[in-house]
Enzyme design. Structure first.
Site, PDB file in Angstrom:
ATOM      1  N   LYS A  43     -12.236   5.688 -31.549  1.00 55.80           N
ATOM      2  CA  LYS A  43     -13.202   5.423 -32.611  1.00 55.80           C
ATOM      3  C   LYS A  43     -13.020   6.434 -33.749  1.00 55.80           C
ATOM      4  O   LYS A  43     -11.969   6.469 -34.351  1.00 55.80           O
ATOM      5  CB  LYS A  43     -14.608   5.415 -32.022  1.00 55.80           C
ATOM      6  CG  LYS A  43     -14.729   4.656 -30.685  1.00 55.80           C
ATOM      7  CD  LYS A  43     -14.474   3.169 -30.795  1.00 55.80           C
ATOM      8  CE  LYS A  43     -14.307   2.486 -29.441  1.00 55.80           C
ATOM      9  NZ  LYS A  43     -15.394   2.687 -28.498  1.00 55.80           N
ATOM     10  N   ASP A  67     -21.680  11.555 -24.130  1.00 59.08           N
ATOM     11  CA  ASP A  67     -20.654  10.747 -24.803  1.00 59.08           C
ATOM     12  C   ASP A  67     -20.910  10.898 -26.298  1.00 59.08           C
ATOM     13  O   ASP A  67     -21.883  10.354 -26.831  1.00 59.08           O
ATOM     14  CB  ASP A  67     -20.779   9.289 -24.339  1.00 59.08           C
ATOM     15  CG  ASP A  67     -19.731   8.380 -24.970  1.00 59.08           C
ATOM     16  OD1 ASP A  67     -19.236   8.712 -26.066  1.00 59.08           O
ATOM     17  OD2 ASP A  67     -19.439   7.330 -24.374  1.00 59.08           O
ATOM     18  N   ARG A 111       3.395  13.291 -16.808  1.00 63.31           N
ATOM     19  CA  ARG A 111       2.032  12.948 -16.356  1.00 63.31           C
ATOM     20  C   ARG A 111       1.216  14.227 -16.250  1.00 63.31           C
ATOM     21  O   ARG A 111       0.042  14.269 -16.589  1.00 63.31           O
ATOM     22  CB  ARG A 111       2.048  12.194 -15.014  1.00 63.31           C
ATOM     23  CG  ARG A 111       0.650  12.050 -14.430  1.00 63.31           C
ATOM     24  CD  ARG A 111       0.475  10.995 -13.332  1.00 63.31           C
ATOM     25  NE  ARG A 111       1.627  10.767 -12.492  1.00 63.31           N
ATOM     26  CZ  ARG A 111       2.058  11.619 -11.537  1.00 63.31           C
ATOM     27  NH1 ARG A 111       1.413  12.749 -11.310  1.00 63.31           N
ATOM     28  NH2 ARG A 111       3.127  11.327 -10.830  1.00 63.31           N
ATOM     29  N   TYR A 164     -22.806   2.581 -23.835  1.00 61.62           N
ATOM     30  CA  TYR A 164     -21.685   1.666 -24.067  1.00 61.62           C
ATOM     31  C   TYR A 164     -21.581   0.685 -22.894  1.00 61.62           C
ATOM     32  O   TYR A 164     -21.646   1.087 -21.719  1.00 61.62           O
ATOM     33  CB  TYR A 164     -20.415   2.502 -24.196  1.00 61.62           C
ATOM     34  CG  TYR A 164     -19.158   1.701 -24.399  1.00 61.62           C
ATOM     35  CD1 TYR A 164     -18.951   0.993 -25.577  1.00 61.62           C
ATOM     36  CD2 TYR A 164     -18.175   1.657 -23.423  1.00 61.62           C
ATOM     37  CE1 TYR A 164     -17.797   0.264 -25.765  1.00 61.62           C
ATOM     38  CE2 TYR A 164     -17.013   0.933 -23.609  1.00 61.62           C
ATOM     39  CZ  TYR A 164     -16.831   0.231 -24.786  1.00 61.62           C
ATOM     40  OH  TYR A 164     -15.685  -0.486 -24.969  1.00 61.62           O
TER      41      TYR A 164
HETATM   42  C1  LIG Z   1     -15.486   2.540 -27.054  1.00 63.03           C
HETATM   43  C2  LIG Z   1     -16.417   3.425 -26.336  1.00 63.03           C
HETATM   44  C3  LIG Z   1     -16.134   3.877 -25.041  1.00 63.03           C
HETATM   45  C4  LIG Z   1     -14.907   3.423 -24.271  1.00 63.03           C
HETATM   46  O1  LIG Z   1     -13.757   3.904 -24.843  1.00 63.03           O
HETATM   47  P1  LIG Z   1     -12.328   3.131 -24.778  1.00 63.03           P
HETATM   48  O2  LIG Z   1     -11.436   4.027 -25.570  1.00 63.03           O
HETATM   49  O3  LIG Z   1     -12.537   1.786 -25.374  1.00 63.03           O
HETATM   50  O4  LIG Z   1     -11.959   3.054 -23.330  1.00 63.03           O
HETATM   51  C5  LIG Z   1     -17.032   4.745 -24.452  1.00 63.03           C
HETATM   52  N1  LIG Z   1     -18.165   5.133 -25.090  1.00 63.03           N
HETATM   53  C6  LIG Z   1     -18.460   4.711 -26.328  1.00 63.03           C
HETATM   54  C7  LIG Z   1     -19.723   5.178 -26.981  1.00 63.03           C
HETATM   55  C8  LIG Z   1     -17.609   3.842 -26.985  1.00 63.03           C
HETATM   56  O5  LIG Z   1     -17.924   3.405 -28.218  1.00 63.03           O
END
Ligand SMILES: *Cc1c(COP(=O)(O)O)cnc(C)c1O
Length: 391
Positions: A205, A180, A56, A108
Protein backbone atom coordinates in the site's frame (compact mmCIF):
# COMPACT_ATOMS: atom_id res chain seq x y z
CA UNK A 1 21.86 -2.54 12.42
CA UNK A 2 24.80 -1.33 10.32
CA UNK A 3 24.47 2.41 9.70
CA UNK A 4 27.57 4.42 8.75
CA UNK A 5 25.44 7.59 8.61
CA UNK A 6 25.00 7.40 12.38
CA UNK A 7 27.46 10.28 12.91
CA UNK A 8 24.49 12.60 12.38
CA UNK A 9 22.14 12.11 15.32
CA UNK A 10 18.36 12.06 15.19
CA UNK A 11 17.84 12.17 11.45
CA UNK A 12 14.34 13.38 10.60
CA UNK A 13 11.76 11.22 8.86
CA UNK A 14 12.17 12.72 5.37
CA UNK A 15 15.93 12.14 5.54
CA UNK A 16 15.56 8.57 6.81
CA UNK A 17 13.11 7.81 3.99
CA UNK A 18 15.79 8.72 1.46
CA UNK A 19 18.87 7.34 3.22
CA UNK A 20 18.04 4.58 5.72
CA UNK A 21 19.39 1.20 4.66
CA UNK A 22 20.97 2.64 1.52
CA UNK A 23 24.77 2.67 1.36
CA UNK A 24 26.98 2.76 -1.73
CA UNK A 25 27.51 -0.85 -2.80
CA UNK A 26 30.85 -2.00 -1.34
CA UNK A 27 31.76 -3.91 -4.53
CA UNK A 28 31.18 -1.13 -7.10
CA UNK A 29 30.14 2.09 -5.36
CA UNK A 30 26.67 1.88 -6.95
CA UNK A 31 24.64 4.57 -5.20
CA UNK A 32 21.36 2.65 -5.43
CA UNK A 33 20.98 -0.69 -3.68
CA UNK A 34 21.68 -3.36 -6.33
CA UNK A 35 19.11 -6.07 -7.01
CA UNK A 36 21.04 -9.09 -5.73
CA UNK A 37 19.27 -11.57 -7.99
CA UNK A 38 20.97 -14.64 -6.57
CA UNK A 39 19.80 -17.65 -4.59
CA UNK A 40 23.22 -18.58 -3.17
CA UNK A 41 26.63 -17.12 -2.33
CA UNK A 42 30.19 -18.45 -2.81
CA UNK A 43 31.90 -19.40 0.45
CA UNK A 44 35.62 -18.69 1.04
CA UNK A 45 35.93 -21.93 2.95
CA UNK A 46 33.53 -24.50 4.34
CA UNK A 47 30.96 -22.53 6.36
CA UNK A 48 32.90 -19.27 5.95
CA UNK A 49 30.88 -16.61 4.12
CA UNK A 50 30.23 -12.84 4.21
CA UNK A 51 26.99 -12.99 6.15
CA UNK A 52 24.94 -14.40 3.28
CA UNK A 53 24.65 -18.13 2.54
CA UNK A 54 21.20 -18.62 0.97
CA UNK A 55 18.61 -16.05 -0.14
CA UNK A 56 15.66 -17.44 1.83
CA UNK A 57 17.74 -16.80 4.94
CA UNK A 58 19.22 -13.43 3.90
CA UNK A 59 19.63 -11.31 0.79
CA UNK A 60 21.40 -7.91 0.67
CA UNK A 61 18.53 -6.15 -1.14
CA UNK A 62 16.15 -7.44 1.53
CA UNK A 63 18.57 -6.36 4.28
CA UNK A 64 18.49 -2.80 2.92
CA UNK A 65 14.67 -2.80 2.92
CA UNK A 66 14.53 -4.19 6.45
CA UNK A 67 17.01 -1.58 7.73
CA UNK A 68 14.98 1.20 6.10
CA UNK A 69 11.67 -0.01 7.57
CA UNK A 70 13.12 -0.35 11.09
CA UNK A 71 14.43 3.24 10.87
CA UNK A 72 11.12 4.64 9.59
CA UNK A 73 9.10 3.04 12.39
CA UNK A 74 11.71 3.95 15.01
CA UNK A 75 12.24 0.25 15.75
CA UNK A 76 15.38 -1.77 16.34
CA UNK A 77 14.56 -4.64 13.95
CA UNK A 78 12.50 -5.34 10.85
CA UNK A 79 11.75 -8.46 8.81
CA UNK A 80 10.35 -8.37 5.29
CA UNK A 81 7.85 -10.86 3.80
CA UNK A 82 6.31 -11.72 0.46
CA UNK A 83 2.99 -10.08 1.44
CA UNK A 84 1.28 -8.36 4.33
CA UNK A 85 -0.61 -11.60 5.03
CA UNK A 86 2.68 -13.55 5.16
CA UNK A 87 3.99 -11.05 7.73
CA UNK A 88 0.84 -11.43 9.87
CA UNK A 89 0.85 -15.23 9.55
CA UNK A 90 4.50 -15.46 10.59
CA UNK A 91 3.95 -13.13 13.55
CA UNK A 92 0.99 -15.23 14.71
CA UNK A 93 3.34 -18.25 15.05
CA UNK A 94 4.42 -16.59 18.31
CA UNK A 95 0.97 -17.52 19.64
CA UNK A 96 0.51 -21.17 20.69
CA UNK A 97 -2.46 -23.54 20.78
CA UNK A 98 -4.52 -22.69 23.87
CA UNK A 99 -3.65 -18.99 23.62
CA UNK A 100 -6.22 -16.26 23.10
CA UNK A 101 -6.02 -13.25 20.77
CA UNK A 102 -8.14 -10.10 20.91
CA UNK A 103 -8.63 -8.67 17.44
CA UNK A 104 -10.27 -5.44 16.33
CA UNK A 105 -13.75 -5.94 14.87
CA UNK A 106 -13.06 -3.78 11.82
CA UNK A 107 -9.74 -5.18 10.57
CA UNK A 108 -8.63 -5.95 7.01
CA UNK A 109 -10.88 -8.71 5.63
CA UNK A 110 -7.89 -10.95 4.84
CA UNK A 111 -6.68 -10.71 8.44
CA UNK A 112 -10.11 -11.81 9.71
CA UNK A 113 -10.10 -14.64 7.15
CA UNK A 114 -6.64 -15.82 8.28
CA UNK A 115 -7.63 -15.73 11.96
CA UNK A 116 -11.15 -17.13 11.57
CA UNK A 117 -10.79 -19.64 8.73
CA UNK A 118 -7.16 -20.79 9.10
CA UNK A 119 -5.57 -20.19 12.51
CA UNK A 120 -8.80 -20.94 14.39
CA UNK A 121 -8.30 -24.58 13.32
CA UNK A 122 -4.91 -24.71 15.06
CA UNK A 123 -6.15 -24.22 18.60
CA UNK A 124 -6.00 -20.42 18.78
CA UNK A 125 -9.03 -18.58 20.16
CA UNK A 126 -10.01 -15.15 18.82
CA UNK A 127 -12.35 -12.49 20.22
CA UNK A 128 -13.42 -9.63 17.94
CA UNK A 129 -14.00 -6.36 19.78
CA UNK A 130 -14.21 -2.66 19.03
CA UNK A 131 -10.69 -1.69 20.10
CA UNK A 132 -11.65 2.01 20.03
CA UNK A 133 -13.61 1.16 23.20
CA UNK A 134 -11.01 0.63 25.95
CA UNK A 135 -13.55 -0.95 28.31
CA UNK A 136 -14.45 -3.52 25.62
CA UNK A 137 -10.77 -4.48 25.26
CA UNK A 138 -10.43 -4.75 29.04
CA UNK A 139 -13.54 -6.92 29.29
CA UNK A 140 -12.28 -9.28 26.57
CA UNK A 141 -8.90 -9.94 28.23
CA UNK A 142 -8.47 -13.49 29.57
CA UNK A 143 -5.64 -15.03 31.60
CA UNK A 144 -4.42 -16.72 28.40
CA UNK A 145 -4.63 -13.60 26.18
CA UNK A 146 -1.26 -13.41 24.44
CA UNK A 147 -1.87 -10.73 21.82
CA UNK A 148 -4.09 -7.75 21.14
CA UNK A 149 -4.29 -6.97 17.43
CA UNK A 150 -5.63 -3.76 15.97
CA UNK A 151 -5.69 -1.39 13.03
CA UNK A 152 -6.01 2.36 13.35
CA UNK A 153 -7.51 3.91 11.32
CA UNK A 154 -9.60 0.87 10.43
CA UNK A 155 -10.64 -0.26 7.01
CA UNK A 156 -13.13 0.88 5.72
CA UNK A 157 -14.84 2.60 8.68
CA UNK A 158 -11.77 4.73 9.56
CA UNK A 159 -12.35 4.26 13.28
CA UNK A 160 -9.38 5.13 15.51
CA UNK A 161 -7.93 3.38 18.54
CA UNK A 162 -5.86 5.11 21.21
CA UNK A 163 -2.68 3.03 20.81
CA UNK A 164 -1.02 4.16 24.06
CA UNK A 165 -4.14 3.40 26.11
CA UNK A 166 -4.59 -0.10 24.65
CA UNK A 167 -0.84 -0.81 25.02
CA UNK A 168 -1.07 -0.03 28.74
CA UNK A 169 -4.11 -2.28 29.22
CA UNK A 170 -2.58 -5.14 27.19
CA UNK A 171 0.75 -4.98 29.00
CA UNK A 172 -0.94 -4.94 32.39
CA UNK A 173 -2.55 -8.26 31.41
CA UNK A 174 0.75 -9.68 30.14
CA UNK A 175 -0.28 -9.51 26.47
CA UNK A 176 1.54 -8.02 23.48
CA UNK A 177 0.07 -5.27 21.33
CA UNK A 178 0.40 -5.61 17.56
CA UNK A 179 -0.63 -2.71 15.32
CA UNK A 180 -1.27 -2.98 11.59
CA UNK A 181 -0.02 0.48 10.55
CA UNK A 182 -0.78 0.05 6.84
CA UNK A 183 -3.39 2.83 6.63
CA UNK A 184 -1.37 5.55 8.38
CA UNK A 185 2.20 4.61 7.39
CA UNK A 186 5.08 5.67 9.67
CA UNK A 187 4.97 9.13 8.06
CA UNK A 188 1.77 9.78 10.04
CA UNK A 189 1.89 7.44 13.03
CA UNK A 190 4.58 5.43 14.84
CA UNK A 191 2.97 2.81 17.09
CA UNK A 192 6.20 1.51 18.67
CA UNK A 193 6.74 4.94 20.21
CA UNK A 194 3.22 4.74 21.66
CA UNK A 195 3.91 1.39 23.36
CA UNK A 196 3.07 -1.21 20.69
CA UNK A 197 5.27 -4.34 20.65
CA UNK A 198 4.88 -5.10 16.94
CA UNK A 199 4.06 -3.02 13.90
CA UNK A 200 3.17 -4.72 10.64
CA UNK A 201 2.60 -3.29 7.20
CA UNK A 202 1.24 -4.42 3.96
CA UNK A 203 4.03 -2.62 2.07
CA UNK A 204 1.82 -3.20 -0.99
CA UNK A 205 0.00 0.00 0.00
CA UNK A 206 1.52 3.37 1.02
CA UNK A 207 5.06 2.08 1.69
CA UNK A 208 5.53 0.81 -1.88
CA UNK A 209 3.12 3.49 -3.03
CA UNK A 210 2.95 2.74 -6.76
CA UNK A 211 0.63 -0.30 -6.96
CA UNK A 212 3.38 -2.38 -8.56
CA UNK A 213 4.55 -4.73 -5.81
CA UNK A 214 3.08 -6.94 -3.04
CA UNK A 215 4.94 -7.21 0.26
CA UNK A 216 4.83 -7.09 4.05
CA UNK A 217 7.02 -6.26 7.01
CA UNK A 218 7.18 -6.71 10.79
CA UNK A 219 9.00 -4.09 12.91
CA UNK A 220 9.83 -4.52 16.62
CA UNK A 221 12.29 -3.57 19.35
CA UNK A 222 12.68 -6.76 21.42
CA UNK A 223 15.86 -8.52 20.27
CA UNK A 224 15.02 -11.98 21.61
CA UNK A 225 11.58 -12.00 19.94
CA UNK A 226 13.28 -10.69 16.79
CA UNK A 227 15.60 -13.74 16.86
CA UNK A 228 12.55 -16.01 17.10
CA UNK A 229 10.81 -14.20 14.24
CA UNK A 230 13.96 -14.28 12.12
CA UNK A 231 14.09 -18.04 12.71
CA UNK A 232 10.42 -18.26 11.66
CA UNK A 233 10.98 -16.06 8.58
CA UNK A 234 13.61 -18.53 7.39
CA UNK A 235 11.81 -21.67 8.60
CA UNK A 236 8.49 -20.75 6.94
CA UNK A 237 10.08 -19.03 3.95
CA UNK A 238 7.44 -16.47 2.92
CA UNK A 239 10.18 -14.03 1.88
CA UNK A 240 10.12 -11.34 -0.82
CA UNK A 241 12.32 -11.59 -3.89
CA UNK A 242 15.09 -9.02 -4.47
CA UNK A 243 13.22 -7.18 -7.25
CA UNK A 244 10.22 -6.70 -4.96
CA UNK A 245 12.54 -5.44 -2.20
CA UNK A 246 14.13 -2.99 -4.64
CA UNK A 247 10.76 -1.64 -5.81
CA UNK A 248 9.58 -1.21 -2.23
CA UNK A 249 12.81 0.61 -1.29
CA UNK A 250 12.39 2.87 -4.29
CA UNK A 251 8.87 3.71 -3.17
CA UNK A 252 10.00 4.49 0.37
CA UNK A 253 12.21 7.38 -0.79
CA UNK A 254 9.15 9.51 -1.59
CA UNK A 255 6.92 8.29 1.28
CA UNK A 256 7.06 11.58 3.21
CA UNK A 257 6.18 13.67 0.13
CA UNK A 258 3.47 11.28 -1.01
CA UNK A 259 1.76 11.15 2.39
CA UNK A 260 1.64 14.96 2.53
CA UNK A 261 -0.06 15.01 -0.88
CA UNK A 262 -2.46 12.17 0.05
CA UNK A 263 -3.51 14.02 3.23
CA UNK A 264 -3.92 17.36 1.46
CA UNK A 265 -5.99 15.92 -1.39
CA UNK A 266 -8.11 13.66 0.83
CA UNK A 267 -8.95 16.59 3.12
CA UNK A 268 -10.28 18.58 0.16
CA UNK A 269 -12.13 15.61 -1.32
CA UNK A 270 -13.73 14.86 2.08
CA UNK A 271 -14.83 18.49 2.40
CA UNK A 272 -16.29 18.48 -1.12
CA UNK A 273 -18.26 15.31 -0.35
CA UNK A 274 -19.45 16.65 3.01
CA UNK A 275 -20.88 19.71 1.22
CA UNK A 276 -22.53 17.67 -1.57
CA UNK A 277 -26.34 17.29 -1.31
CA UNK A 278 -26.31 13.64 -2.54
CA UNK A 279 -23.92 12.55 0.22
CA UNK A 280 -25.43 11.39 3.52
CA UNK A 281 -22.26 10.86 5.53
CA UNK A 282 -18.51 11.27 5.06
CA UNK A 283 -16.08 9.36 7.26
CA UNK A 284 -12.65 10.99 7.40
CA UNK A 285 -10.51 11.52 10.52
CA UNK A 286 -9.56 15.01 9.30
CA UNK A 287 -13.16 16.32 9.44
CA UNK A 288 -14.49 17.94 12.62
CA UNK A 289 -17.52 15.66 12.22
CA UNK A 290 -15.36 12.53 12.78
CA UNK A 291 -16.17 11.30 16.31
CA UNK A 292 -12.45 10.82 17.04
CA UNK A 293 -11.14 13.95 15.35
CA UNK A 294 -9.31 14.95 18.54
CA UNK A 295 -7.57 11.57 18.85
CA UNK A 296 -6.57 11.82 15.18
CA UNK A 297 -4.94 15.19 15.83
CA UNK A 298 -3.13 13.86 18.88
CA UNK A 299 -1.99 10.49 17.54
CA UNK A 300 -1.44 11.14 13.83
CA UNK A 301 0.62 13.73 11.95
CA UNK A 302 -2.09 13.88 9.28
CA UNK A 303 -5.50 12.30 8.63
CA UNK A 304 -4.39 10.02 5.79
CA UNK A 305 -5.55 9.39 2.23
CA UNK A 306 -8.59 7.17 2.78
CA UNK A 307 -12.15 8.55 2.68
CA UNK A 308 -15.38 6.56 3.04
CA UNK A 309 -18.91 7.84 2.39
CA UNK A 310 -22.58 6.92 2.13
CA UNK A 311 -25.13 8.34 -0.30
CA UNK A 312 -28.72 9.31 0.53
CA UNK A 313 -29.82 7.18 -2.43
CA UNK A 314 -28.10 4.09 -1.03
CA UNK A 315 -26.51 1.05 -2.60
CA UNK A 316 -27.78 1.39 -6.19
CA UNK A 317 -26.44 4.93 -6.42
CA UNK A 318 -23.12 3.81 -4.92
CA UNK A 319 -22.75 1.26 -7.73
CA UNK A 320 -23.32 4.03 -10.31
CA UNK A 321 -20.72 6.33 -8.73
CA UNK A 322 -18.17 3.48 -8.63
CA UNK A 323 -18.83 2.72 -12.32
CA UNK A 324 -18.85 6.32 -13.52
CA UNK A 325 -15.65 7.77 -12.09
CA UNK A 326 -12.87 8.02 -14.64
CA UNK A 327 -9.78 9.17 -12.74
CA UNK A 328 -10.76 7.10 -9.69
CA UNK A 329 -10.15 3.57 -11.01
CA UNK A 330 -12.59 0.92 -9.81
CA UNK A 331 -10.22 -1.47 -8.04
CA UNK A 332 -9.34 -3.11 -4.75
CA UNK A 333 -6.21 -2.10 -2.81
CA UNK A 334 -5.12 1.40 -1.81
CA UNK A 335 -2.17 3.63 -1.07
CA UNK A 336 -0.81 4.12 -4.59
CA UNK A 337 -0.15 7.45 -6.30
CA UNK A 338 -3.31 6.96 -8.40
CA UNK A 339 -6.81 7.37 -7.00
CA UNK A 340 -9.01 4.28 -6.56
CA UNK A 341 -12.68 3.77 -5.76
CA UNK A 342 -14.41 0.64 -4.50
CA UNK A 343 -17.47 -0.69 -2.70
CA UNK A 344 -16.13 -2.64 0.31
CA UNK A 345 -19.20 -4.86 0.84
CA UNK A 346 -19.12 -6.70 -2.52
CA UNK A 347 -15.35 -6.25 -3.10
CA UNK A 348 -12.60 -6.07 -0.42
CA UNK A 349 -14.93 -7.10 2.38
CA UNK A 350 -16.86 -9.87 0.60
CA UNK A 351 -15.03 -12.40 2.80
CA UNK A 352 -16.51 -10.83 5.96
CA UNK A 353 -20.17 -10.74 4.85
CA UNK A 354 -22.33 -12.34 7.59
CA UNK A 355 -19.53 -11.79 10.14
CA UNK A 356 -19.03 -9.20 12.89
CA UNK A 357 -17.02 -7.22 10.33
CA UNK A 358 -19.78 -6.86 7.72
CA UNK A 359 -20.09 -3.32 6.32
CA UNK A 360 -22.99 -1.26 4.91
CA UNK A 361 -23.72 -2.43 1.33
CA UNK A 362 -23.84 1.20 0.13
CA UNK A 363 -20.50 2.29 1.57
CA UNK A 364 -18.05 3.79 -0.95
CA UNK A 365 -14.32 3.84 -0.16
CA UNK A 366 -11.81 6.15 -1.86
CA UNK A 367 -8.05 5.86 -1.86
CA UNK A 368 -7.25 9.46 -2.78
CA UNK A 369 -4.11 9.70 -4.90
CA UNK A 370 -1.67 12.51 -5.57
CA UNK A 371 -3.22 13.85 -8.78
CA UNK A 372 -4.40 17.47 -9.00
CA UNK A 373 -7.24 17.70 -6.50
CA UNK A 374 -9.43 19.86 -8.76
CA UNK A 375 -9.41 17.06 -11.33
CA UNK A 376 -10.32 14.52 -8.65
CA UNK A 377 -13.20 16.64 -7.39
CA UNK A 378 -14.47 17.23 -10.94
CA UNK A 379 -14.45 13.46 -11.50
CA UNK A 380 -16.44 12.79 -8.33
CA UNK A 381 -18.85 15.61 -9.20
CA UNK A 382 -19.69 14.12 -12.59
CA UNK A 383 -20.07 10.61 -11.14
CA UNK A 384 -22.39 11.87 -8.37
CA UNK A 385 -24.42 13.70 -11.01
CA UNK A 386 -24.74 10.47 -13.02
CA UNK A 387 -25.93 8.72 -9.86
CA UNK A 388 -28.57 11.42 -9.30
CA UNK A 389 -31.33 9.37 -10.91
CA UNK A 390 -30.38 6.07 -9.26
CA UNK A 391 -31.56 4.79 -5.91
C1 LIG B 1 -3.74 -5.07 2.17
C2 LIG B 1 -3.73 -5.15 3.64
C3 LIG B 1 -3.23 -6.27 4.31
C4 LIG B 1 -2.73 -7.50 3.57
O1 LIG B 1 -1.59 -7.23 2.86
P1 LIG B 1 -1.19 -7.99 1.48
O2 LIG B 1 0.09 -7.31 1.09
O3 LIG B 1 -2.31 -7.77 0.52
O4 LIG B 1 -1.01 -9.43 1.83
C5 LIG B 1 -3.21 -6.25 5.69
N1 LIG B 1 -3.69 -5.19 6.39
C6 LIG B 1 -4.18 -4.10 5.77
C7 LIG B 1 -4.69 -2.96 6.60
C8 LIG B 1 -4.23 -4.05 4.39
O5 LIG B 1 -4.75 -2.96 3.79
Amino acid sequence: MHNPKSKIQNLKFETLAVHAGVEPDPATGAVMTPIYQTSTYAQADVGRHQGYDYSRTDNPTRTALQTAMAALEGGRHALAFSSGMAAIDTLLRLVRPGDHVICGNDVYGGTFRLFDKVLGHYGLAFSYVDTSNLAAVQAALRPNTKLVWLETPTNPMLRLTDIAAVAAVAHQAGAWLGVDNTFASPALQRPLELGADFVIHSTTKYIGGHSDVVGGVIILNDTSIYETLKFLQNAIGAVPGPVDCFLTLRGIKTLALRMEAHCRNATQVAQFLADHPAVAEVIYPGLDSHPQHELARRQMKGPGGMVSFLLHAGEAAAWVVARETQLFTLAESLGGVESLIELPAPMTHASVADSPLAVDAGLVRLSVGIENVQDLIADLAQALKAAGGAG
